[in-house]
Structure formats: structure tokens, C-alpha cells
Enzyme design. Sequence first.
Site, short mmCIF file in Angstrom:
data_model
loop_
_atom_site.label_atom_id
_atom_site.label_comp_id
_atom_site.label_asym_id
_atom_site.label_seq_id
_atom_site.Cartn_x
_atom_site.Cartn_y
_atom_site.Cartn_z
N ARG A 105 0.91 -0.98 0.12
CA ARG A 105 0.04 -0.09 0.08
C ARG A 105 0.80 1.28 0.02
NH1 ARG A 105 -5.14 1.50 3.78
NH2 ARG A 105 -5.96 0.24 2.28
N HIS A 132 -7.70 1.13 -6.05
CA HIS A 132 -7.72 0.17 -4.85
C HIS A 132 -8.50 -0.97 -5.57
CE1 HIS A 132 -7.90 -1.10 -0.97
NE2 HIS A 132 -8.68 -0.05 -0.28
N GLN A 135 -10.23 -3.56 -3.02
CA GLN A 135 -11.28 -3.16 -2.34
C GLN A 135 -12.54 -3.36 -3.41
OE1 GLN A 135 -11.83 -1.30 0.66
NE2 GLN A 135 -14.12 -2.02 -0.11
N ASP A 223 -17.24 7.19 -0.16
CA ASP A 223 -16.10 7.25 0.45
C ASP A 223 -15.59 8.56 1.01
OD1 ASP A 223 -13.39 6.36 1.03
OD2 ASP A 223 -12.79 6.37 -0.88
N CYS A 263 -16.29 1.74 1.49
CA CYS A 263 -15.28 1.29 1.57
C CYS A 263 -14.50 1.32 3.17
CB CYS A 263 -14.06 1.44 0.67
SG CYS A 263 -13.64 3.10 0.81
N ARG A 291 -13.35 -8.33 2.06
CA ARG A 291 -12.22 -8.15 1.83
C ARG A 291 -11.23 -9.22 1.91
NH1 ARG A 291 -9.94 -2.84 1.66
NH2 ARG A 291 -8.06 -4.04 1.21
N1 CP Z 1 -10.91 -0.07 3.03
C1 CP Z 1 -9.60 0.04 3.49
O1 CP Z 1 -8.85 -0.35 2.57
O2 CP Z 1 -9.49 0.13 4.73
P1 CP Z 1 -8.02 0.30 5.48
O3 CP Z 1 -7.71 1.57 5.12
O4 CP Z 1 -8.65 0.43 6.96
O5 CP Z 1 -7.09 -0.72 5.02
N1 NVA Z 2 -9.88 6.60 -0.86
C1 NVA Z 2 -9.45 6.31 0.43
C2 NVA Z 2 -9.71 4.74 0.55
C3 NVA Z 2 -9.45 4.40 1.79
C4 NVA Z 2 -9.81 2.97 2.10
C5 NVA Z 2 -8.09 6.65 0.57
O1 NVA Z 2 -7.22 6.45 -0.38
O2 NVA Z 2 -7.58 7.27 1.55
#
Ligand code: CP
Ligand code: NVA
Length: 305
Positions: A105, A132, A135, A223, A263, A291
Site C-alpha cells: 500500500r 484500490h 477493495q 468514500d 469502503c 475483503r
Molecule cells: N477499506 C480499506 O482499505 O480500509 P483500510 O484503509 O483500513 O485498510
Molecule cells: N479513498 C480512500 C480509501 C481508503 C480505504 C483513501 O485512499 O484514503
Amino acid sequence: MWDRKHFLSIYDLTADDAKKLVERGIALKEDHHAGRLQPLLEGKSMAMVFRKPSLRTRMSFEMGMIGLGGHALYVSDEEIKLGRREAVCDVSRVVSRYVDVIMIRTFAQTEVEDLAKYASVPVINALTDLYHPCQVMGDIMTVVEHKGRIDGLKVAFLGDGNNVVNSWINAATKFDFKFVLGTAKGYEPDPMVLERGKADGAKVEIVYDAHEAARDADVLYTDVWASMGAEAEAEERKATFKPFQVNDELLAAAKPDAIVLHCLPAHRGDEITDSVMDSDQSVVYDEAENRMHIQRAVTLELLGK
Ligand code: CP
Ligand code: NVA
């Protein structure tokens, strides 16, 4: 079985791959709840590299591995300082010597692509500024679970044209649903992703009115208004996106049996109200659980299991 080496973007999948992943995620969920998961990843390990915070992604990948008999190793960027303490190519080559699969990530999609380029094991994109994919594959599994299908449905996304939106547009080139984004001017999705999606036949529409987006939708999605990395713009975005809040009134514009996805993490009172989050139409916790199941499916396919 897949011939994919990595899982960096939904766009890279064939429509058949994408459909099979959803089916496998659903089957793995049934096995999980029936207590009949096989230890298919016994002796296998995953490195989980995080340059941004996480609750769901970290836990679902780690428990995903453990449940299949494998092992997961969390690596914070505080330690490796990817690209700063050490070049991405060197990190990639070294980590590949220790584990069977790498999950990352981070900020730039190019960083994930570079990691994959130099890795001798599969790399999974667990969120970048651009995408993502885990997700949205889990989201589609959730829609199929609750609605029986994704094809033919209208998915309305309210808010920022962010990484999750870009992945939904990619998904719309693999599945046959209509994706409508209700957003503010200046917050449209990535232009390359949008143009490529449309050229590939994705049914994607952008509107600048929340009610128009939500009208007769089967799925309402939202989101955070400021994604990780955009926190400095949080106040400005709060004002801009206020008309796009998913509240009872907006939910009433969707189909009576519409489901609500987010999400997570959610900022209750901003992009979504308590009453919608906690309503019978909200499936956000199933979505969070899924997930783990979809990522198990991805990992198993990548490892040829
Ligand atoms: N939805 C999601 O990816 O959550 P986190 O950022 O907590 O991993
Ligand atoms: N769009 C959000 C998703 C978090 C899971 C971010 O990138 O922070």
C-alpha cells in the site's frame, strides 16, 4: 488458473478472470464459515508493506493468510523507507528472496509497478493514489452476494473521483453494470482511466448533482472526501462535497431495495450519516469482511493454488 503474475489493477484482468475471482471469493467465504477451509497456503508467506495506515487491509490480508495455513509479515515503511533508504528495485529483489508474495500500500502506482517489475514473486496492489483493486473486487462480491448479480445494475458513487472510483471504472470494463459518479467540478476521476474505460465500452457517466446520480440506483457508494495523502485539503473538501452526503433523503432517491456500500473508514456525519450507515440497507460490514475472502482468492490464484 490464472496466467497473471501480479495483481496491480482490475484493468489487467480479463473479464473471465474477474468473474472467476468473485465466484472464488464467494466459495471461500462459504468454506470459511463452514469451517472447511483447506490449508492451501501451508508453508507460504506474504510480506505486507504499508506506507499508509490501515485497519481492514492489514487485518484481512494477515488473517487471510493465517486461515489458509500461511504466514504474513507486516513491514512498516518506518523500517524500510521504500525508495529513500533503499531503491525500490533492491527492496523488491531482497524481499522476493524471503517470501512468496508481496502486498503493498503506497502513494504512486508507479512504485507498485516498479516493485512488480523487479520482484520474482507476485505483487498485490493494496491501494495507491490511483487504484484500490482489492477493495472494488470485494465490493463487487458484496453486490453479487446481496443482489445476486452485478450485471444490469446501476452503481452510483457519491463524492470524490478518487482511487476507488478509478477502480470501479476499470471494473466497468470487465462487468456489465452502469457506473454513475456524482461529484463536484474539479474532482473527476483520472482522465486516462476514464477515457480508456469509455473506449473499452464501460458504461460510465459523470454528473454534478447528487440526486441525479442516486436516482433509481441499485447500489449507493461513498468514500471519504479527503483520501490518505489529501488530508491538508480536508476542510475545503468538506464544504465542496456537502451536497453529496449520503443521507436518508438521498437514499430515498435510489431504488427502495438499494444497498449502501462504503469502503471504510467512514467519517460519520460527513460523507455518510449515522442513520444510513446503521440502516438495514447498509452492507458495509459484509463489504469489509469480504475483503478477506476476495484477497484469499487473489492470493491463491497468483500462487497457482
Ligand atoms: N477499506 C480499506 O482499505 O480500509 P483500510 O484503509 O483500513 O485498510
Ligand atoms: N479513498 C480512500 C480509501 C481508503 C480505504 C483513501 O485512499 O484514503
